[in-house]
Design a protein around this motif. Sequence first.
Motif, PDB file in Angstrom:
ATOM      1  N   CYS A  17       0.838  -1.205   0.000  1.00 29.56           N
ATOM      2  CA  CYS A  17       0.000   0.000   0.000  1.00 29.56           C
ATOM      3  C   CYS A  17       0.874   1.257   0.000  1.00 29.56           C
ATOM      4  O   CYS A  17       0.620   2.204  -0.753  1.00 29.56           O
ATOM      5  N   VAL A  27      -4.735   3.521  -4.348  1.00 24.09           N
ATOM      6  CA  VAL A  27      -4.796   2.225  -3.685  1.00 24.09           C
ATOM      7  C   VAL A  27      -5.949   2.197  -2.688  1.00 24.09           C
ATOM      8  O   VAL A  27      -6.145   3.140  -1.920  1.00 24.09           O
ATOM      9  N   GLY A  29      -6.611   0.015   0.435  1.00 20.67           N
ATOM     10  CA  GLY A  29      -6.029  -0.970   1.330  1.00 20.67           C
ATOM     11  C   GLY A  29      -7.108  -1.588   2.185  1.00 20.67           C
ATOM     12  O   GLY A  29      -7.747  -0.901   2.990  1.00 20.67           O
ATOM     13  N   LEU A  46      -4.073   6.875  -1.024  1.00 21.85           N
ATOM     14  CA  LEU A  46      -4.394   5.670  -0.260  1.00 21.85           C
ATOM     15  C   LEU A  46      -5.674   5.854   0.540  1.00 21.85           C
ATOM     16  O   LEU A  46      -5.791   6.777   1.338  1.00 21.85           O
TER      17      LEU A  46
END
Length: 661
Positions: A17, A27, A29, A46
Amino acid sequence: MNKAVVFAGTTEGYELCRFLSKHQVYVHGCTATGYGGRILEENDFLTVHAGRMEEKEMAEFFQKEKPDLVLDATHPYAALVTENIQKACESAGIPCWRVLRDQGEKSRSAVYVDNIDQAVEYLKGTKGNILLTTGSKELAAFTHLRDYKERLFARVLSLPSVLETCRTLGIEGKHLIGMQGPFSTELNAAMLRQFQCSYLVTKDSGDAGGFQEKIDAALSCGAVPVIIGRPVKEEGMTLFSCKKRLAEFFGFQVKPHITLLGIGMGSRDTLTIQGEKALKRADLLIGASRMVEAVRMPHHQVFCEYKSEKILSYIKDHPEYEQVVIALSGDVGFYSGARKLLNMLGKDTEVICGISSVVYFMAKAGLSWDDAVLKSVHGKKENLIPLIKQNQKVFAILGTRDGVAQLSRELCAYGMEDVVLYVGENLSYENEKVFSKTAGELTAYEGDALSVVCAWNEKAVPAFATHGIWDREFLRGKAPMTKEEVRAVSLMKLALTEDSLCYDVGAGTGSVSVEMALRAKSGQVYAIEKKEEAAELIEENKKKFGAANLEIIRGTAPEAMRALPAPSHAFIGGSSGNLEEIIDLLLEKNPQVRMVINCITLETLSEALQVVKKYRFRDTDMVQLSVARSKEVGRYHMMMGENPIYILTFQHPAAEDGYWP
């Protein structure tokens, strides 16, 4: 827009990640618990999704987010989760990569079982306390041990629900250890000793799960590791191979941070705190095998190599590594490969100094080193004899088992058998050895190749600050000698460097040869002399001045020169009528050789001028030198003239007329 989904919950998942978001790939996660979600820190690239998902929920999530790629970096024991991820990806038509942990190395002193039940069955036939590190989920299986309440010490997460489960099973008080990892080898060992455990139960969760730290601790305490093998044989890729493929898949370039690290002598004890921090950050460790083994950590990927070109090529071929540490012996600035590496790697390379061998050893020997001459003869030729003759302290890195004995024999040959040699071997290791004896006592000594020496010479005679040696210092005999004034001008014209390879043709007493050798102290001098009486004088003067890099060649030039290596410089003081043939051979060996000729007679001068004309040298210099010396006549002094000397210097013959291509 590039997008990926990472099913994390493991160290590898969290790292992926971070890696993807750092390189501006969006991303998601995904973690099964809120705890995992708290470990990941959200940023512009993220987003964290906490909570368990079944196959259907995963498929819906993929449909909504439309990732380009799914990474399954879940725990090696989460077989059902892995199966659900793969099915959801197949139905959505999204590529899925399985990221696996490296399986820990098997220990000869460990017991391997396939599952929890087998571990319990094995422990039923044993006695002694047990440190259980498999978590709370399978804890109930260990209650089948007859005396589990006395033998078992369970280490679990310090969550209220987990602690309540343990209490319900009858595991409480000092038998219940609520802690959050990671756990170092030292902490694991402390627990084993505290509770006097004879067994440690663990799953083979790889280096990232602290597996090796558990095994190392158990073996150091005499406890038997009981290792539960993986429930399924999975296919997938390692974290680092995944990083490499991700860079190719999403089309970004990984620029590694490279650190050149001086690791000290080799023992972990001489590694600096700054160096320790760099190693903890590193994912790739490069260096010679001895250096790598000294400082490697469980999480390191390793490439054993010391050649700069191969190191650079490996780093370029493996873009998956973000933090690269190149381990170098001692200090990066003291006879280190760092110089060449820095030229190749560039100015962005971080350099961390270490403790050099000279600093460490001189402290052990009780000597200061600020006034010592520092040299290395490891893998190269270095003439230490004149240095030791002229300096009270000379420190040198050796590189062979007989290095001390060889130096001792040379010192004895030059009349310096009383010089004290401080010797250090295997510095910082358990078998470290530091001692001192005279050179005369060490002529047959055989030690370790990994060694250093400091020569202490109380009778050292410092070299003159100005160049030149007085004539009266040389042993004379009846052989002809180039006088000091002529010698000074001739050597200046010769323009030697420290590593010159020189001929002295017609060497006489060897006065020019000796001065050549002392100036070209890292080079070599060949004194060519046909008269045996003169050759013996050269030998005596060689020993008197400690000119160990001077070799005497008995014979007439040019024949005596044919087997010698090509010279960079040549002084011709006597030619026996063979001047042209001598110069022909010198130019054949090295067309760029620099030559200085002393001519006393007009015939020799004429012959030399013919050679200059023949080869049409581009660099030519001619000096006529007249020297007069005072002589006492009663109460007066009169100047008495010496024979005039013609000093010719030439180099670089012309390329035309077919002489030199």
